[in-house]
Design a protein around this motif. Structure first.
Motif, PDB file in Angstrom:
ATOM      1  N   ASN B 176       0.783  -1.227   0.000  1.00  0.00           N
ATOM      2  CA  ASN B 176       0.000   0.000   0.000  1.00  0.00           C
ATOM      3  C   ASN B 176       0.823   1.289   0.000  1.00  0.00           C
ATOM      4  O   ASN B 176       0.303   2.355   0.292  1.00  0.00           O
ATOM      5  CB  ASN B 176      -0.965   0.028   1.188  1.00  0.00           C
ATOM      6  N   PHE B 177       2.124   1.195  -0.248  1.00  0.00           N
ATOM      7  CA  PHE B 177       2.897   2.425  -0.395  1.00  0.00           C
ATOM      8  C   PHE B 177       2.471   3.139  -1.675  1.00  0.00           C
ATOM      9  O   PHE B 177       2.163   2.479  -2.675  1.00  0.00           O
ATOM     10  CB  PHE B 177       4.398   2.123  -0.467  1.00  0.00           C
ATOM     11  N   PRO B 178       2.439   4.479  -1.648  1.00  0.00           N
ATOM     12  CA  PRO B 178       2.043   5.192  -2.861  1.00  0.00           C
ATOM     13  C   PRO B 178       3.181   5.226  -3.874  1.00  0.00           C
ATOM     14  O   PRO B 178       3.885   6.220  -4.014  1.00  0.00           O
ATOM     15  CB  PRO B 178       1.713   6.596  -2.348  1.00  0.00           C
ATOM     16  N   GLN B 179       3.370   4.134  -4.572  1.00  0.00           N
ATOM     17  CA  GLN B 179       4.404   4.083  -5.595  1.00  0.00           C
ATOM     18  C   GLN B 179       4.049   2.973  -6.570  1.00  0.00           C
ATOM     19  O   GLN B 179       3.307   2.055  -6.244  1.00  0.00           O
ATOM     20  CB  GLN B 179       5.777   3.828  -4.972  1.00  0.00           C
ATOM     21  N   THR B 180       4.609   3.066  -7.805  1.00  0.00           N
ATOM     22  CA  THR B 180       4.331   2.027  -8.788  1.00  0.00           C
ATOM     23  C   THR B 180       5.310   0.877  -8.579  1.00  0.00           C
ATOM     24  O   THR B 180       6.193   0.921  -7.732  1.00  0.00           O
ATOM     25  CB  THR B 180       4.508   2.565 -10.209  1.00  0.00           C
ATOM     26  N   ARG B 181       5.127  -0.185  -9.408  1.00  0.00           N
ATOM     27  CA  ARG B 181       6.126  -1.264  -9.407  1.00  0.00           C
ATOM     28  C   ARG B 181       7.481  -0.703  -9.812  1.00  0.00           C
ATOM     29  O   ARG B 181       7.559   0.294 -10.509  1.00  0.00           O
ATOM     30  CB  ARG B 181       5.788  -2.307 -10.464  1.00  0.00           C
ATOM     31  N   MET B 182       8.547  -1.375  -9.380  1.00  0.00           N
ATOM     32  CA  MET B 182       9.871  -1.062  -9.933  1.00  0.00           C
ATOM     33  C   MET B 182       9.840  -1.461 -11.408  1.00  0.00           C
ATOM     34  O   MET B 182       9.318  -2.517 -11.758  1.00  0.00           O
ATOM     35  CB  MET B 182      10.960  -1.858  -9.205  1.00  0.00           C
ATOM     36  N   PHE B 183      10.394  -0.602 -12.279  1.00  0.00           N
ATOM     37  CA  PHE B 183      10.371  -0.899 -13.707  1.00  0.00           C
ATOM     38  C   PHE B 183      11.214  -2.139 -14.017  1.00  0.00           C
ATOM     39  O   PHE B 183      12.174  -2.450 -13.304  1.00  0.00           O
ATOM     40  CB  PHE B 183      10.913   0.279 -14.521  1.00  0.00           C
ATOM     41  N   GLY B 270      13.724   4.683 -10.771  1.00  0.00           N
ATOM     42  CA  GLY B 270      13.336   3.335 -11.182  1.00  0.00           C
ATOM     43  C   GLY B 270      11.862   3.016 -11.023  1.00  0.00           C
ATOM     44  O   GLY B 270      11.444   1.876 -11.216  1.00  0.00           O
ATOM     45  N   GLN B 271      11.040   3.994 -10.663  1.00  0.00           N
ATOM     46  CA  GLN B 271       9.593   3.792 -10.535  1.00  0.00           C
ATOM     47  C   GLN B 271       8.976   5.184 -10.440  1.00  0.00           C
ATOM     48  O   GLN B 271       9.675   6.193 -10.412  1.00  0.00           O
ATOM     49  CB  GLN B 271       9.275   2.981  -9.278  1.00  0.00           C
ATOM     50  N   LEU B 272       7.645   5.263 -10.373  1.00  0.00           N
ATOM     51  CA  LEU B 272       6.981   6.547 -10.140  1.00  0.00           C
ATOM     52  C   LEU B 272       6.639   6.665  -8.662  1.00  0.00           C
ATOM     53  O   LEU B 272       6.120   5.727  -8.061  1.00  0.00           O
ATOM     54  CB  LEU B 272       5.699   6.652 -10.974  1.00  0.00           C
ATOM     55  N   VAL B 273       6.967   7.826  -8.075  1.00  0.00           N
ATOM     56  CA  VAL B 273       6.655   8.099  -6.677  1.00  0.00           C
ATOM     57  C   VAL B 273       5.959   9.466  -6.630  1.00  0.00           C
ATOM     58  O   VAL B 273       6.020  10.215  -7.598  1.00  0.00           O
ATOM     59  CB  VAL B 273       7.942   8.115  -5.814  1.00  0.00           C
ATOM     60  N   PRO B 274       5.288   9.805  -5.514  1.00  0.00           N
ATOM     61  CA  PRO B 274       4.526  11.066  -5.497  1.00  0.00           C
ATOM     62  C   PRO B 274       5.390  12.312  -5.700  1.00  0.00           C
ATOM     63  O   PRO B 274       4.962  13.270  -6.304  1.00  0.00           O
ATOM     64  CB  PRO B 274       3.876  11.077  -4.113  1.00  0.00           C
ATOM     65  N   HIS B 275       6.622  12.301  -5.160  1.00  0.00           N
ATOM     66  CA  HIS B 275       7.503  13.457  -5.335  1.00  0.00           C
ATOM     67  C   HIS B 275       8.757  13.012  -6.069  1.00  0.00           C
ATOM     68  O   HIS B 275       9.588  12.302  -5.512  1.00  0.00           O
ATOM     69  CB  HIS B 275       7.840  14.093  -3.996  1.00  0.00           C
ATOM     70  N   LEU B 276       8.851  13.451  -7.324  1.00  0.00           N
ATOM     71  CA  LEU B 276       9.918  12.926  -8.171  1.00  0.00           C
ATOM     72  C   LEU B 276      11.251  13.635  -7.940  1.00  0.00           C
ATOM     73  O   LEU B 276      12.301  13.028  -8.053  1.00  0.00           O
ATOM     74  CB  LEU B 276       9.519  13.065  -9.638  1.00  0.00           C
ATOM     75  N   THR B 277      11.217  14.929  -7.673  1.00  0.00           N
ATOM     76  CA  THR B 277      12.467  15.681  -7.589  1.00  0.00           C
ATOM     77  C   THR B 277      12.441  16.609  -6.393  1.00  0.00           C
ATOM     78  O   THR B 277      11.374  16.963  -5.901  1.00  0.00           O
ATOM     79  CB  THR B 277      12.680  16.577  -8.831  1.00  0.00           C
ATOM     80  N   PRO B 278      13.630  17.027  -5.940  1.00  0.00           N
ATOM     81  CA  PRO B 278      13.666  18.090  -4.926  1.00  0.00           C
ATOM     82  C   PRO B 278      13.553  19.469  -5.584  1.00  0.00           C
ATOM     83  O   PRO B 278      14.353  20.355  -5.312  1.00  0.00           O
ATOM     84  CB  PRO B 278      15.043  17.886  -4.281  1.00  0.00           C
TER      85      PRO B 278
END
Lengths: 307, 360
Positions: B176-183, B270-278
């Protein structure tokens, strides 16, 4: 029951609109003098953190509010020195002010995250506050809400009815002509910019002391930019800006209530204020009224007296 | 003695290239006092902040990883800034690019093939371009400020990414972490040096920076962009279309930001996460200005900003410096740079008498 929810929703709308109104009323004066300060988000955040920190450490919300206005004005002073004295590009300097303000407020506020501060007390006006429905909505708010409306009225009166206000507008329309008439272009622009900074600081303080009485990094979440759009939406007229601010406050509250009513991701509704800003800007620029609501002619143009 | 300020006939080239150095110096000096004010040992903290990231080979490889996206985005933004087109929504275009590329990676998850990465890059570039097309359309058709629209769209993009990674694209096995599968491997950029995180995208970025330089220096479109920015009236007279310049620079900068987003998710993340960059999209604005809108300068300033990110992390661990110090450092740098630019446009002299001090 219905009356109660109308009261609650209206009060919430006014509360959500107030920070926008402070910032937009201030920026309106700045832009009317011909200066485009895009750093409002940064000034607002500095106001928010200064107001919060001072209120928490001294226990006095009045000192906190004064500190917030001062913090906004100090940030605006940096902008003014760069753009008015050192002739730096106003767009780039405004962006720098925003980036700097986001960073500095987060740095100074890092010790205050998660601490509670008592919300500003609601003013109780004898008699008026007890009126049904309109009593709690119009007369049960805190002092900053009234101040924001008074500020807007003051700005309207100043620009329209006073001599310095007329000078300021003349400078915004044509700095070169105003200068040749002997008007102090740079001094007026300095003062206008400082006023805008102080108002942005107050808007930030309202967020951290009343709207959500706490400090959080980047807690303005784009409100400074929305206020910039409101000035355009209000076609640089104070009362129209006020109407715009309340409209946006309405959109903000409406989307919060809609989140519970529909089975859609919350983010869909959170997009509403930003999308509404874009839509409103487009309508204002595209409609048949286009051209009647012009920006001050010298907006954003640098001016340096040759003598 | 009176200070005499007179405009220069032409901006001094020597001063233009010296001001970034002066600005860095002033920033370091201010940083010293800021750290002192925060109750830290200023010299030690500055050392961790500015020198530590550059001491090892691995440190330099990490600087390349951070500088890559900054340089790629800034190369595009700089071209727009020259034409007075203010795209400040690169962060949003990066996000949409990542969504496009990530969509491809997830659609072909588990499959292998050399065509997956190019397809992701294409989707990433298209995503960024489409997103930048909105402010371009509103600007050219209705005169809506691209500054406000591109920025508003950044907030919308972050929320849209949130919908996907909290919703339909969430990893079914991800607790349930807000992230996609690792590519899968075919959707990840090959590394160019073993033992580091340096990926193929960094080489592409270098090529893009050089190509941007060639375009601005050697082609007609580069010339048109410069004229539209410097002398709009002359540009109209010469028949250079402002609208075409707006479209061109927004699509180009949007596409490059989208590509930067693609490289981030196919490289270090390596995947999509809610915050991609600083905040690369915003920092790239500083990189562009600090690099004098010149591709080679942008590479240098990209490294400097990378140091501020990595040094900030080191000082966070070593000196408990709050992470926000990086943002303060970056903002100060841009401030000082804009202030120092005064020196390239005006000459300051000491005059003996007041009479001489008033220019005619």
């Amino acid at each position: 029951m219905i009356a109660e929810s109308i009261v609650n929703i209206s009060a919430a709308v006014i509360s959500a609109s107030t920070p926008l109104l402070f910032v937009a009323a201030g920026e309106l004066v700045v832009e009317r003098s011909g200066v485009l300060n895009l750093g409002v988000e940064g000034m607002m955040l500095m106001g928010a953190v200064a107001g919060f920190a001072v209120t928490l450490t001294t226990g006095s919300p009045i000192l906190g509010i004064v500190a917030a206005a001062a913090a906004g004005a100090v940030m605006a002073l940096a902008f003014a020195v760069l753009t008015l004295t050192l002739m730096a590009n106003q767009v780039a300097t405004g962006l720098a002010l925003t980036i700097f303000g986001i960073g500095l407020s987060a740095l100074l506020g890092s010790g205050f995250v998660g601490q509670p501060v008592p919300a500003l007390p609601k003013l109780h006006l004898a008699g008026l506050s007890e009126l049904p429905v309109i009593g709690p909505v119009l007369f049960g708010q805190d002092a900053l809400v009234y101040l924001s409306v008074i500020l807007t009225g003051g700005v309207a009166w100043f620009l329209k009815r006073t001599r310095p206000g007329m000078m300021l507008r003349a400078i915004g329309e044509s700095a070169a002509s105003a200068h040749s008439l002997g008007l102090p272009v740079i001094r007026v622009r300095y003062l206008a910019t400082l006023f805008g900074g102080a108002a942005a600081g107050l808007g930030g303080a309202f967020l951290s002391l009343s709207y959500t009485p706490m400090w959080m990094e980047g807690m303005t979440s784009g409100r400074g930019w929305i206020a910039l759009a409101l000035v355009v939406f209000g076609s640089w007229r104070p009362w129209r800006v006020l109407a715009g601010a309340y409209l946006f406050g309405g959109v903000t509250i409406l989307q919060l209530h809609a989140q519970g009513a529909f089975h859609l991701p919350a983010q869909v509704f959170s997009m509403a204020p930003y999308l509404a800003t874009i839509a409103v800007l487009t309508i204002i620029s595209a409609g048949p009224w286009r051209g009647r609501f012009n920006a001050p002619a010298d907006l954003g143009k640098p001016f340096r007296p040759s003598v | 003695m009176w200070v005499k300020v007179e405009p220069r006939q032409e901006a001094s080239r020597r001063v233009i290239y010296a001001t970034p150095v002066l600005a860095v110096g002033l920033t370091v000096l201010s940083g010293y006092f800021l750290f002192l004010f925060l109750g830290l040992a200023p010299a030690k903290t500055l050392y961790h902040f500015l020198i530590s990231p550059t001491l090892t080979f691995y440190g330099w490889s990490e600087l390349c990883v951070k500088a890559g996206p900054l340089v790629l985005i800034a190369s595009g933004l700089a071209i727009g800034f020259r034409a007075n087109v203010w795209n400040i929504g690169a962060e949003g275009q990066l996000t949409l690019g990542a969504v496009g590329a990530g969509g491809v990676a997830l659609a072909f998850w588990g499959e292998s093939g050399l065509w997956i990465l190019p397809l992701m890059c294409l989707a990433g570039i298209l995503g960024g371009m489409l997103y930048a097309a909105i402010p371009a359309f509103l600007k050219t058709r209705y005169e809506v400020s691209e500054i406000l629209t591109s920025l508003m769209l950044t907030y919308v993009a972050t929320l849209a990414l949130g919908i996907l990674v909290y919703g339909p694209w969430r990893d079914p096995m991800g607790f349930n972490f807000p992230q996609t599968r690792m590519f899968s491997d075919s959707a990840l950029l090959p590394l160019i040096l073993d033992g580091t995180r340096m990926h193929l995208g960094i080489l592409v970025t270098l090529a893009v920076a050089v190509a941007a330089w060639m375009m601005m220096a050697r082609t007609v479109i580069g010339f048109q962009i410069k004229v539209v920015g410097l002398a709009p009236a002359a540009a109209r007279f010469a028949g250079f279309s402002r609208n075409r310049t707006v479209w061109f620079s927004l699509l180009l900068s949007g596409g490059l930001a989208g590509l930067a987003g693609t490289f981030e998710i196919a490289g270090p993340i390596g995947q999509l996460v809610p915050h991609l960059t600083p905040g690369y999209g915003f920092t790239a604005i500083i990189v562009a200005f600090l690099g004098r809108l010149h591709p080679l300068g942008i590479i240098a300033s990209g490294f400097l900003m990378a140091i501020s990110y990595n040094g900030g992390e080191i000082a966070q661990v070593e000196d408990r410096l709050p992470q926000a110090a990086t943002g303060v450092f970056q903002g100060m740098l841009l401030f000082y740079l804009l202030a120092c630019d005064f020196l390239s446009r005006y000459r300051i002299r000491l005059a003996a008498t007041r009479r001489e001090a008033s220019p005619s």
